[in-house]
Design an enzyme around this catalytic site. Structure first.
Site, PDB file in Angstrom:
ATOM      1  N   ASP A  90      -7.993  -5.429  -0.075  1.00 29.68           N
ATOM      2  CA  ASP A  90      -8.453  -6.265  -1.188  1.00 29.68           C
ATOM      3  C   ASP A  90      -8.084  -7.725  -1.035  1.00 29.68           C
ATOM      4  OD1 ASP A  90      -9.682  -4.243  -2.727  1.00 29.68           O
ATOM      5  OD2 ASP A  90      -7.705  -3.473  -3.210  1.00 29.68           O
ATOM      6  N   HIS A  96       0.853  -1.192   0.000  1.00 27.25           N
ATOM      7  CA  HIS A  96       0.000   0.000   0.000  1.00 27.25           C
ATOM      8  C   HIS A  96       0.885   1.237   0.000  1.00 27.25           C
ATOM      9  CE1 HIS A  96      -3.144   2.830   1.105  1.00 27.25           C
ATOM     10  NE2 HIS A  96      -3.983   1.907   0.679  1.00 27.25           N
TER      11      HIS A  96
HETATM   12  N1  CMC Z   1       4.075  -7.444  -4.765  1.00 26.91           N
HETATM   13  C1  CMC Z   1       5.421  -7.453  -4.915  1.00 26.91           C
HETATM   14  N2  CMC Z   1       6.208  -6.388  -4.716  1.00 26.91           N
HETATM   15  C2  CMC Z   1       5.595  -5.251  -4.343  1.00 26.91           C
HETATM   16  C3  CMC Z   1       4.200  -5.167  -4.166  1.00 26.91           C
HETATM   17  C4  CMC Z   1       3.438  -6.332  -4.393  1.00 26.91           C
HETATM   18  N3  CMC Z   1       2.108  -6.309  -4.238  1.00 26.91           N
HETATM   19  N4  CMC Z   1       3.867  -3.905  -3.815  1.00 26.91           N
HETATM   20  C5  CMC Z   1       5.024  -3.211  -3.770  1.00 26.91           C
HETATM   21  N5  CMC Z   1       6.063  -4.029  -4.085  1.00 26.91           N
HETATM   22  C6  CMC Z   1       7.494  -3.682  -4.084  1.00 26.91           C
HETATM   23  C7  CMC Z   1       7.839  -2.784  -5.272  1.00 26.91           C
HETATM   24  O1  CMC Z   1       8.224  -3.557  -6.401  1.00 26.91           O
HETATM   25  C8  CMC Z   1       8.982  -1.989  -4.708  1.00 26.91           C
HETATM   26  O2  CMC Z   1      10.127  -2.824  -4.689  1.00 26.91           O
HETATM   27  P1  CMC Z   1      11.604  -2.206  -4.951  1.00 26.91           P
HETATM   28  O3  CMC Z   1      11.831  -1.230  -3.836  1.00 26.91           O
HETATM   29  O4  CMC Z   1      12.502  -3.370  -4.926  1.00 26.91           O
HETATM   30  O5  CMC Z   1      11.535  -1.528  -6.284  1.00 26.91           O
HETATM   31  C9  CMC Z   1       8.593  -1.779  -3.255  1.00 26.91           C
HETATM   32  O6  CMC Z   1       7.732  -2.878  -2.928  1.00 26.91           O
HETATM   33  C10 CMC Z   1       7.869  -0.468  -2.993  1.00 26.91           C
HETATM   34  O7  CMC Z   1       6.702  -0.431  -3.796  1.00 26.91           O
HETATM   35  P2  CMC Z   1       6.192   0.810  -4.637  1.00 26.91           P
HETATM   36  O8  CMC Z   1       5.885   0.355  -6.021  1.00 26.91           O
HETATM   37  O9  CMC Z   1       7.117   1.966  -4.460  1.00 26.91           O
HETATM   38  O10 CMC Z   1       4.856   1.116  -3.854  1.00 26.91           O
HETATM   39  P3  CMC Z   1       3.702   2.082  -4.319  1.00 26.91           P
HETATM   40  O11 CMC Z   1       3.318   2.860  -3.122  1.00 26.91           O
HETATM   41  O12 CMC Z   1       4.085   2.846  -5.527  1.00 26.91           O
HETATM   42  O13 CMC Z   1       2.541   1.059  -4.733  1.00 26.91           O
HETATM   43  C11 CMC Z   1       0.632  -0.327  -4.637  1.00 26.91           C
HETATM   44  C12 CMC Z   1       1.501   0.707  -3.901  1.00 26.91           C
HETATM   45  C13 CMC Z   1      -0.619  -0.608  -3.817  1.00 26.91           C
HETATM   46  C14 CMC Z   1       0.229   0.228  -6.003  1.00 26.91           C
HETATM   47  C15 CMC Z   1       1.464  -1.622  -4.809  1.00 26.91           C
HETATM   48  O14 CMC Z   1       1.828  -2.101  -3.543  1.00 26.91           O
HETATM   49  C16 CMC Z   1       0.687  -2.676  -5.585  1.00 26.91           C
HETATM   50  O15 CMC Z   1       0.633  -2.609  -6.817  1.00 26.91           O
HETATM   51  N6  CMC Z   1       0.085  -3.696  -4.878  1.00 26.91           N
HETATM   52  C17 CMC Z   1      -0.682  -4.717  -5.542  1.00 26.91           C
HETATM   53  C18 CMC Z   1      -2.026  -4.188  -5.971  1.00 26.91           C
HETATM   54  C19 CMC Z   1      -2.953  -3.986  -4.805  1.00 26.91           C
HETATM   55  O16 CMC Z   1      -3.135  -4.844  -3.956  1.00 26.91           O
HETATM   56  N7  CMC Z   1      -3.600  -2.823  -4.802  1.00 26.91           N
HETATM   57  C20 CMC Z   1      -4.619  -2.471  -3.787  1.00 26.91           C
HETATM   58  C21 CMC Z   1      -4.168  -1.333  -2.913  1.00 26.91           C
HETATM   59  S1  CMC Z   1      -5.191  -1.131  -1.446  1.00 26.91           S
HETATM   60  C22 CMC Z   1      -6.786  -0.755  -1.982  1.00 26.91           C
HETATM   61  C23 CMC Z   1      -6.890   0.316  -2.979  1.00 26.91           C
HETATM   62  O17 CMC Z   1      -6.185   1.320  -2.960  1.00 26.91           O
HETATM   63  O18 CMC Z   1      -7.755   0.207  -3.840  1.00 26.91           O
END
Ligand code: CMC
Length: 440
Positions: free
Chosen positions: A374, A316
């Protein structure tokens, strides 16, 4: 270089020094009631000639707000000061809607009147029924939602003047009341069953289940345990401060667009798998993993930087701890499965094992990735009989009150301006036009 100053009793400021010119500029530090301090950079460009660069707005506050507070490090979520755990346990969705819209929980009379008003707005204009015929039967219900909710502005002209507080209130009620009706219609259309008109003797969540699963040719009794679970799911999704879809609603609203158009924009934004579409993606992922014995190899793909696979329902932008909504949902999930006499649901077993392995894995620990809302919602919804394509629609139904409350707050905010971010331009510099005859 940045320095915080707080000389005796003066307002706190932060001083930025431009190393190239030696020029120093002071910016006020703002303190909300909760959460970290905020640097007020509204005069940054005027004072320095610089913009900020913050892709994904990871460090940017776009607005003041008094609706929802999240402390992502501690896993805290408050609506108007009340914790989500308490609201989910002791309140109901209509009360939470009232709270989000009005700032206080209703007393008995206020609650009765609010519920009555919402109930009186649940029917949609009869002409709107024909709108559905234009869609293919296999259309994704979120595609239908984007179209039909946007089209409400063509049906309810008398509540599109955003300068009129009464019209804003009616539009808010209409959106909250009609979303379940439209969502159920999208589902009924996809399976070829007749639309069910709303029933005024039923509560909000009950009525939604009735419109989803009832048919006109027989009595339909709504299971009270499932109605309670539905209501709780609605509470857990009601608002979440400045997330992508809410920011989309606010940005659209900042232009003066009507509320129906703004909420349609929010629905489109919610659809993506990184946001509300994740609940559908979780079930697809669990289906793909198939069995607990495949978890390790799936997680190896997730951790492989050359593989785009993500662990859906994990991570998140704000929570770097357990999402408090996921905890509540995990409990609710057991209650629903018990009520439905589903023992040893392989999907739940798989999800719990996957969660257990992931939260103890260094990759997820280092990145502070925990289950989000989710992760469990899809399992409950599936058990309740919702097809996966409806999961994000349910999120949209529940989130409508949050969008509407945030939109109203924006319109009433005296400092609100059109939302218009700037950019770091990296394209070509100015060059001379080459006539077609001379281009290679
Ligand atoms: N699986 C694997 N790796 C992950 C995940 C994941 N679900 N989420 C983040 N990471 C890794 C990401 O690759 C990065 O790694 P590194 O530092 O090595 O590059 C690190 O964790 C930090 O992640 P980020 O991409 O900077 O995080 P963000 O804040 O930009 O993204 C997110 C947040 C929710 C978009 C992402 O965690 C994600 O895509 N999760 C899966 C989709 C999901 O469950 N979404 C629902 C969110 S909650 C309800 C809502 O908002 O609707």
């Amino acid at each position: 270089m940045a320095r915080t100053t707080s000389p005796g009793g003066r307002k706190q400021t932060i001083t930025l020094t431009d190393n190239s010119t030696g020029k120093t500029v002071e910016f006020p530090l703002l303190k909300g009631r909760l959460g970290p301090k905020v640097i007020d950079i509204r005069n940054l460009y005027g004072a320095t000639g610089y913009f900020t660069y913050d892709p994904g707005y990871t460090s940017t506050g776009s607005t003041e707000s008094a609706i929802t507070f999240i402390d992502g490090d501690k896993g805290v979520l408050l609506h108007r000061g009340y914790s989500i755990e308490e609201l989910a346990e002791k309140s109901d969705y209509m009360e939470v809607c009232y709270l989000l819209l009005n700032g206080e929980l209703p007393n008995r009379a206020q609650k009765r009147e609010f519920e009555h008003t919402i109930t009186m707005h649940t029917m949609v204009h009869e002409q709107l029924n024909y709108f559905f015929r234009g869609f293919r039967r296999d259309a994704h219900p979120m595609a239908i939602m984007c179209g039909v909710v946007g089209a409400l502005s063509a049906f309810y002209h008398d509540s599109t003047d955003i300068g009129d507080p009464h019209q804003r209130m009616i539009a808010s009620y209409r959106l909250i009341a009609k979303m379940p009706t439209i969502a159920a219609m999208a589902y009924k259309f996809s399976i070829g069953q007749p639309f069910m008109y709303p029933r005024n003797d039923l509560k909000y969540a009950e009525n939604f289940l009735y419109m989803m699963f009832g048919v006109p040719c027989e009595e339909f009794q709504v299971n009270p345990v499932l109605a309670k679970a539905m209501d709780r799911i609605f509470i857990l999704h009601a608002d979440h401060e400045q997330n992508a879809s809410t920011s989309t609603v606010r940005l659209a609203g900042s232009t003066g667009a009507n509320p129906f158009a703004c909420i349609a924009a929010g629905i489109a934004s919610l659809w993506g798998p990184a946001h509300g579409g994740a609940n559908e993606a979780v079930l697809q992922m669990l289906g793909e993993i198939g069995h607990t014995k495949n978890i390790k190899s799936y997680l190896a793909r997730v951790k492989d930087r050359n593989d785009p696979t993500m662990l859906m329902g994990f991570g998140h932008r704000v929570y770097k701890n357990y999402d408090p909504r996921a905890k509540v949902l995990q409990k609710a999930c057991h209650a629903v499965l018990k009520e439905l006499k589903i023992k040893n649901d392989p999907l739940l077993d798989l999800a719990m094992e996957l969660e257990h392995i992931a939260v103890n894995d260094d990759y997820f620990i280092e990145r502070k990735l925990y289950p989000n809302v989710d992760f469990y919602s899809g399992i409950i919804l599936k058990a309740m009989g919702f097809p996966t394509s409806m999961f994000t629609v349910l999120f949209a139904v529940a989130r409508t009150v949050g969008w509407v409350a945030q939109w109203s707050e924006l319109i009433e905010d005296p400092v609100q301006k059109i939302g218009r971010p700037r950019q770091l331009y990296i394209g070509k510099g100015r060059r001379k036009f080459v006539p077609l005859s001379k281009r290679k």
